[in-house]
Design a protein around this motif. Structure first.
Motif, short mmCIF file in Angstrom:
data_model
loop_
_atom_site.label_atom_id
_atom_site.label_comp_id
_atom_site.label_asym_id
_atom_site.label_seq_id
_atom_site.Cartn_x
_atom_site.Cartn_y
_atom_site.Cartn_z
N GLY A 87 37.98 40.81 38.58
CA GLY A 87 37.08 39.71 38.22
C GLY A 87 36.52 39.00 39.43
N GLY A 141 32.66 39.17 40.13
CA GLY A 141 31.90 37.94 39.98
C GLY A 141 31.09 37.60 41.21
N THR A 184 26.92 37.71 41.37
CA THR A 184 26.19 36.47 41.69
C THR A 184 25.65 36.45 43.11
OG1 THR A 184 28.29 35.43 42.30
CG2 THR A 184 27.52 35.13 40.03
N ILE A 231 33.05 30.25 40.10
CA ILE A 231 32.77 31.65 39.74
C ILE A 231 34.02 32.50 39.91
CG2 ILE A 231 31.56 33.70 40.60
CD1 ILE A 231 29.10 31.93 40.95
N PHE A 274 35.36 34.38 36.46
CA PHE A 274 35.44 35.84 36.36
C PHE A 274 36.87 36.33 36.49
CE2 PHE A 274 30.95 35.36 37.13
CZ PHE A 274 30.37 36.46 36.50
N SER A 277 38.76 35.43 33.22
CA SER A 277 38.26 36.19 32.07
C SER A 277 38.74 37.64 32.11
CB SER A 277 36.73 36.15 32.04
OG SER A 277 36.26 34.82 31.94
N VAL A 278 38.54 38.28 33.25
CA VAL A 278 38.95 39.68 33.38
C VAL A 278 40.47 39.80 33.32
CG1 VAL A 278 38.93 41.69 34.91
CG2 VAL A 278 36.88 40.29 34.65
#
Length: 1021
Positions: free
Chosen positions: A888, A892, A896, A981, A985, A988-989
C-alpha cells in the motif's frame, strides 16, 4: 471495571466532568499560539567579531583562527565552522543534541575572554550568542515618500523605537534611505605646513565638542549648577574648531580642510514596487510567537498616526499570513474528516442516536487535546493540527467497539443499564490494549534526537493526547450515553435495508475467499510475497525528499554583478531586471528590491549584489504555482546579459539551507577553488540541478598593500600607523558626533573625493611621518592588484569551499544520487575530500533516526501484544500484517507521484501501531471460538465474517477521516499529504491482506505448534 460502573451510576457527575473539561479546553484553545512548524531548538552558538577594514584573509588569520582554537576543546562540540568576510568574523559551533546550551555558552564566553589580548588592535569585542537558523525577518514594512533623508529620520527616530517596544519584537533593521554626516576633507599639504597630523585633528575635534560641569554656586537659598557648554550645534561650529600648530600658531579647521555637510556613503539602496523607499525588517525574540508578534506589529502600524503628509507605510511581507491560512485550511480538513467519519457511522449503525453517541467522542477528544497541548507547551502549527486531522478517524475506534458490544447485550434482552455496564466492562481491557499498541509507536520518536524528533514529537504527542482522550470517553461517556439514549437503536427499519443486503453479499464473498485461501495456502503466501516483491521494485522510481515544499508564494531573485561593480551600475542593471519582472505583475502582489549590502547580514556587504523579494498573489488568484512561477521568471531573466541571476523559491519554515550542498575540504584554498569550479561544471548538467554556485564565485578584485616594515621604520613609522593613515584616507574615521534637531550627525575625517577614486590615487597617496614630512606610500609599500575572495570558510579548523544548488523538477534523493555519481568520477588530490550537506544531509540523518525509531516501535508493539495475549506465538502471527503495508505504501506514493519524505516515514511508524489492531480483533475472536469448542477451520470461517463489520468500520473511519489531507485541500496541507496517503493506502491494503493472509499464517503456525507439542509428548512418553 469500576470506572464503567461509576459512569453509568453517576451520569450527572460524568456530564459535569465533561462540561468542565470542555470549558477548560476552550480556554486553552484561546491561549494556544499559532506557528507554521514546531520550534526547532538546535544547540548552536555563534561568535561574531568585527574587524573594520580588514580583508577576509586577515580576518581569518588574526580573528577566526584564534577563536576556533579557543573553543575547539569544549566538550560535546559536534561541528565547528567559521566564516571570514571583509571586516567581520563569524564562528559557528554546533553541539551534540541534549546539551544545555546556557551553561555551554558560559564556557564559550570564558574561553573567548582568555584570548581577548591576542586579538588584533581594532578588532571589536567578540559577541557570543545563540544561533537560530529559523530566525528570519517575520515582517517587512516599506516606508515611502519623496525625501530619502526624511524617511531615514522618521524610521530611526520614531518608528524603530516605537516598534521595538512592541511585545515579541527583538530588533528592527533599516535598509535604504540616506543619513547626513559632516565630512572633513583634509588637505595633507596644508596639514604638513602647520605641522599637524590626522590624530591631532581628531583629538581637537573630540575635545572641542564637549560640555562639562564646573561645580555649584549659591543664589539665595538655591544651589545653581555651573555647566560649561561647548558642544557643536551646526556645521559652522565644526568649521570654527581651533587647532594649535607645533609652532604655536592658532588656526581654524576650515583653513586646512573642506568641511561640508553631505550624505553618508551607502552601499545599500531599497525599493518597493519600483519606488525608492526605506524598508524596515522585523526580527522576533527567540521565545516569541510569529503570529502574535506580527499581529502586534500590524496593530502598532494602525495606531501610529504621526506620519507627515506624503509619507506612507505598508506591509511588504508578512510570514504570519501563510501560517494563519495554513492553520485555517487544516482546521477545515478536520471538519471534513469528522463529517466523513460520521457518515460512515450512520451507514453502518443505521441509527441517529447511536451515531450521536459515538460522534460526541470526536469533539470532546479534540477539545480535551487542546488542554493537554496547552499545559505541555505545544503550539497550534501545521503538524500538530495535522495530527488532529490524522487522528480524527481513529478517535472513534474504541467507541465503536464498546458500543457494538453494548448493543449486542441489549439485543439479548438485557436492560439498558446492564447492557452498558456488562458490554463496556467486558471489552474495556481489550480496547485499552488495542489503543496502547497505537500509542507506543510514538515513544521512539519522542525519545530520539535530531531534527526529525523535534519536528514530529509535537505531532506524536497531539495524536497520543487525542487517542487517550477518546479512550477515556469510550469507557466513561459512551456507556453512560448508551444507557440513556439507545432505547430504539439498531431497529431494522427505514431505507437502509439495501446496505444490510450489501453487507450480507460482502460477508458471503469474504467467506468464499477464506475457503479458497485456506485450501490453497501456498498459493496465497506466494501471491502475497509476489505483491511485496513487486512493490519493492517500485521503490527506486518513487524518490525521496526532506519536507514537501509549501506554496507560500514567495520568490527570491539574486543578482550577482561582475566583481567590484559600483552600486550605481548595479542599480542601473536592476532597472532592466525590474522591467522584466513587471511582465508578471498580474501574479505579483508586491516586490521589494535591495541593491547592495551582500547576501549575508554580517560584514560590510557588497555593492555588486542585489536581491528581490517577491510576494505573489493568493493561489486562488493565479493559475501557476510558486515553483512554476520560479521557472518562468528564471527563463525570462536568463535573457538579461551582464550578471548572474538566480531565481529560487523562499521557504520561511525550517531554515535548513540549500537542497544540495557539496562541501569541499582540504588544506589549500586555491586547490579548493579549482575543485569547486570543476564540481560546479560537472553537476550543472545533472537533471534537476538549478543555479549551481560556489562560495568562491563572489571573489572580487582587491589591492594588496604589503608594507615594508624596515623601510617604514626608517621614517619612524610603524605598520599600524601606515594602515591607519590608509584607512583614514579612503574609508575615513569618525572623529566625533553632535546632535542637531534630534539627529545625531557624524563628523568624519577623510581625504577629498578626487584624491581617493583611482588606483593612481592610492599609489600616489602621501603618508605623513612623525616629523611632519610627507612621503609617497609606494616608498614604503608594494601595491599588487589581486582577485581576492569575499568569504573564507573553514570547518573543523580546515579550509572549506561549498558548492550549492537548487533542485527543480525532481526529488532530492534522486538528484543527490546523481550528484554523487558525478563526483565519484572526479579525482581528488590527496588530503582533499567532499561531503554532501544541506537538506540532503538533514534528510539522511532524519531517515537514519526514524529507521531506528521504526525498529523500536515494532518491538514495542510486539511486547504490548505479548502482554495482552500472555503468549509469544499469537503476537508473532499478528505481526505478519506489517509486511503487506509495503504494497500500500509504495503503491500509494507511486500512484500519487509523491516522493518518500519525512512525513511519509512517520506515517509508516504510525501504521506499525494501527494495522495490527485489525489482526488483533481477528485472531482474538478465532481463539475465543476455539475455546468454545469450534474446529479451527470453522472458527476461522465464523470469526472472519463476524469481525468484518467492526474492521470495516474502524478502517473506513480512519481512512476517510484522512482523505481531505490526502487530497491536499488548502494551503499548508503539503506537509501532511504524504503522511495521510501513506496511512490511507497502507491501512487499506494491509486490511485486505489481514483478512485473508492472517488466517493462513494462523493455520501454519498452529500446525507447527501442534507438531512441536506432539514431538515433546512423544519424547516424554
Amino acid at each position: 471495571m469500576k470506572l464503567v460502573n461509576l459512569s453509568v451510576k453517576r451520569p450527572v457527575g460524568v456530564i459535569m466532568v465533561v462540561a468542565a473539561i470542555l470549558a477548560l479546553g476552550f480556554v486553552s484553545l484561546k491561549n494556544l499560539t499559532l506557528d507554521l512548524y514546531p520550534d526547532i531548538d538546535l544547540p548552536i552558538a555563534v561568535v561574531s567579531t568585527s574587524y573594520e577594514g580588514a580583508a577576509p584573509q586577515e580576518v581569518e588569520k588574526l580573528v577566526s583562527r584564534p577563536i576556533e582554537s579557543s573553543v575547539s576543546t569544549i566538550e560535546n562540540l559536534k561541528v565547528l565552522q567559521s566564516q571570514s568576510q571583509s571586516g567581520s568574523s563569524l564562528v559557528l559551533m554546533q553541539f551534540q543534541n541534549g546539551v544545555d546550551l546556557d551553561s555551554t555558552l558560559l564556557q564559550v564566553r570564558e574561553n573567548i575572554d582568555q584570548i581577548g589580548d591576542a586579538l588584533p588592535e581594532g578588532a571589536g569585542d567578540p559577541s557570543v550568542l545563540r544561533f537560530d537558523p529559523q530566525q528570519l525577518p517575520i515582517m517587512t514594512v516599506g516606508l515611502s515618500g519623496d525625501s530619502p533623508e526624511e524617511l531615514q529620520k522618521i524610521a530611526e527616530n520614531r518608528l524603530v523605537p516605537y516598534f521595538e517596544r512592541q511585545e515579541g519584537v527583538a530588533s528592527v533593521s533599516i535598509e535604504g534611505g540616506k543619513k547626513r554626516e559632516v565630512q572633513v576633507e583634509v588637505n595633507r599639504a596644508k596639514m604638513a605646513e602647520y605641522g599637524l597630523n590626522s590624530q591631532s585633528v581628531i583629538q581637537a575635534l573630540s575635545s572641542s565638542n564637549q560640555s562639562a560641569s564646573a561645580g555649584q554656586i549659591n543664589k539665595g537659598q538655591k544651589d545653581l549648577q555651573i555647566r560649561v557648554t561647548g558642544e557643536y550645534k551646526s556645521v559652522d561650529d565644526v568649521k570654527k574648531t581651533i587647532l594649535q600648530s607645533e609652532n604655536g600658531a592658532r588656526i581654524t579647521l576650515d583653513q586646512i580642510a573642506n568641511v561640508k555637510e553631505t550624505y553618508r556613503t551607502t552601499n545599500s539602496i531599497a525599493e518597493v514596487d519600483g519606488k525608492p523607499a526605506v524598508v524596515l525588517s522585523f526580527l522576533k525574540k527567540t521565545d516569541a510567537n510569529t503570529v502574535q508578534t506580527a499581529n502586534n506589529i500590524s496593530s502598532a502600524m494602525k495606531d501610529f498616526d504621526e506620519l507627515p503628509n506624503g509619507v506612507s507605510m505598508e506591509t511588504v511581507l508578512d510570514t504570519s499570513e501563510f501560517i494563519k491560512i495554513s492553520i485555517r485550511s487544516v482546521f477545515w480538513n478536520i471538519i471534513l474528516g469528522g463529517v466523513f467519519s460520521i457518515l460512515v457511522l450512520m451507514l453502518f449503525l443505521r441509527s441517529v442516536r447511536a451515531t450521536l453517541v459515538i460522534g460526541l467522542s470526536i469533539p470532546i477528544a479534540i477539545i480535551s487535546t487542546f488542554t493537554l497541548m496547552y499545559f505541555t507547551g505545544e503550539t497550534l502549527n501545521v503538524l500538530t493540527m495535522g495530527g488532529l486531522a490524522l487522528g480524527i478517524g481513529m478517535m472513534v475506534d474504541s467507541s465503536i467497539v464498546i458500543l457494538e458490544n453494548i448493543v449486542l447485550y441489549r439485543e439479548q434482552g438485557y436492560s439498558m443499564v446492564e447492557s452498558a455496564k456488562i458490554g463496556a466492562s467486558e471489552l474495556a481491557p481489550a480496547v485499552i490494549a488495542s489503543a496502547t499498541t497505537t500509542l507506543v509507536v510514538f515513544l521512539p520518536i519522542i525519545f530520539t534526537n535530531g531534527i526529525a524528533s523535534q519536528l514530529f514529537t509535537p505531532l506524536a504527542l497531539t495524536i497520543s493526547f487525542a487517542l487517550i482522550a477518546s479512550l477515556a470517553v469510550s469507557v466513561t461517556l459512551i456507556p453512560m450515553l448508551s444507557s440513556k439514549l439507545l432505547t430504539k437503536a439498531f431497529t431494522n427499519s427505514g431505507r437502509r435495508y439495501w446496505f444490510d443486503r450489501f453487507m450480507d453479499k460482502v460477508n458471503d464473498a469474504y467467506r468464499r475467499a477464506l475457503r479458497w485461501v485456506l485450501k490453497f495456502r501456498k498459493t496465497a503466501i506466494a501471491a502475497t510475497l509476489a505483491c511485496i516483491a513487486g512493490s519493492c521494485a517500485l521503490i527506486p522510481t518513487i524518490g525521496t525528499e526532506f519536507i514537501p515544499p509549501s506554496d507560500q508564494g514567495q520568490i527570491q531573485v539574486s543578482v550577482n554583478m561582475p566583481e567590484g561593480t559600483a552600486i550605481e551600475k548595479t542599480q542601473e542593471f536592476t532597472n532592466r531586471v525590474t522591467k522584466k519582472i513587471e511582465e508578471y505583475k498580474k501574479i505579483i502582489k508586491v516586490t521589494n528590491l535591495k541593491v547592495g549590502g551582500g547576501q549575508f547580514d554580517i560584514g560590510s556587504g557588497s555593492s555588486d549584489f542585489a536581491s528581490y523579494t517577491i510576494q505573489l498573489v493568493d493561489p486562488g488568484d493565479r493559475d501557476v504555482s510558486t515553483q512554476e512561477a520560479v521557472e518562468k521568471l528564471d527563463d525570462t531573466l536568463s535573457d538579461v546579459p551582464g550578471a548572474d541571476i538566480q531565481v529560487s523559491e523562499l521557504d520561511a519554515g525550517l531554515g535548513t539551507g540549500a537542497p544540495i550542498q557539496v562541501k569541499l575540504n582540504g588544506p589549500d584554498y586555491e586547490v579548493l577553488e579549482q575543485l569547486s569550479s570543476q564540481v560546479s561544471y560537472m553537476i550543472k548538467d545533472v537533471d534537476g540541478i538549478s543555479n549551481p554556485s560556489s562560495s568562491t564565485d563572489e571573489g572580487r578584485p582587491e589591492m594588496n598593500i604589503n608594507v615594508n616594515r624596515e623601510k617604514a621604520a626608517q621614517y619612524g613609522l610603524s605598520y599600524q600607523q601606515v594602515i591607519s593613515q590608509v584607512q583614514l584616507a579612503f574609508n575615513g574615521q569618525i572623529a566625533t558626533r553632535y546632535k542637531q534637531g534630534g539627529d545625531e550627525i557624524d563628523v568624519r575625517l577623510i581625504l577629498p573625493e578626487e584624491d581617493r577614486q583611482t588606483i593612481s590615487d592610492l599609489e600616489g597617496m602621501s603618508v605623513q611621518t612623525p616629523t611632519g614630512n610627507l612621503i609617497p606610500l609606494a616608498t614604503i609599500a608594494d601595491l599588487n592588484q589581486v582577485q581576492g575572495p569575499q568569504t573564507l570558510l573553514r570547518e573543523d579548523q580546515q579550509p572549506q569551499v561549498n558548492v550549492e544548488a537548487e533542485v527543480v523538477g525532481r526529488d532530492l534523493g534522486s538528484v543527490t544520487d546523481d550528484v554523487k555519481a558525478e563526483l565519484d568520477h572526479l579525482n581528488f588530490p590527496d588530503g582533499y575530500t567532499y561531503d554532501i550537506g544541506g537538506q540532503a544531509e538533514d534528510m539522511r540523518d532524519a531517515f537514519s533516526d526514524l529507521s531506528l525509531a521504526l525498529v523500536f516501535s515494532i518491538f514495542l508493539v510486539y511486547a504490548v501484544m505479548a502482554i495482552q495475549f500472555e503468549n509469544f506465538l499469537f503476537p508473532f502471527i499478528i505481526m505478519f500484517s506489517l509486511p503487506a503495508t509495503v504494497v500500500g505504501i509504495t503503491g500509494g506514493l507511486f500512484v500519487t507521484r509523491l516522493p518518500f519524505s519525512l512525513p511519509a516515514f512517520v506515517g509508516i511508524i504510525m501504521l506499525a501501531g494501527i494495522v495490527v489492531n485489525n489482526a488483533i480483533v481477528l485472531v482474538d475472536y478465532i481463539n475465543i471460538l476455539r475455546r468454545k469448542g469450534y474446529d479451527r477451520y470453522e472458527a476461522i470461517l465464523d470469526a472472519g465474517p463476524s469481525r468484518l463489520r467492526p474492521i470495516l468500520m474502524t478502517t473506513l473511519t480512519t481512512v476517510l477521516g484522512m482523505v481531505p489531507l490526502a487530497i491536499g485541500i488548502g494551503r499548508g496541507a503539503e506537509a501532511q499529504q504524504p503522511l495521510a496517503i501513506t496511512i490511507i493506502f497502507g491501512l487499506s491494503v494491509s486490511s485486505f491482506f489481514t483478512l485473508l493472509l492472517i488466517p493462513v499464517v494462523y493455520t501454519y503456525f498452529d500446525d507447527l505448534s501442534n507438531k512441536i507439542t506432539s514431538f515433546f509428548r512423544k519424547r516424554v512418553d
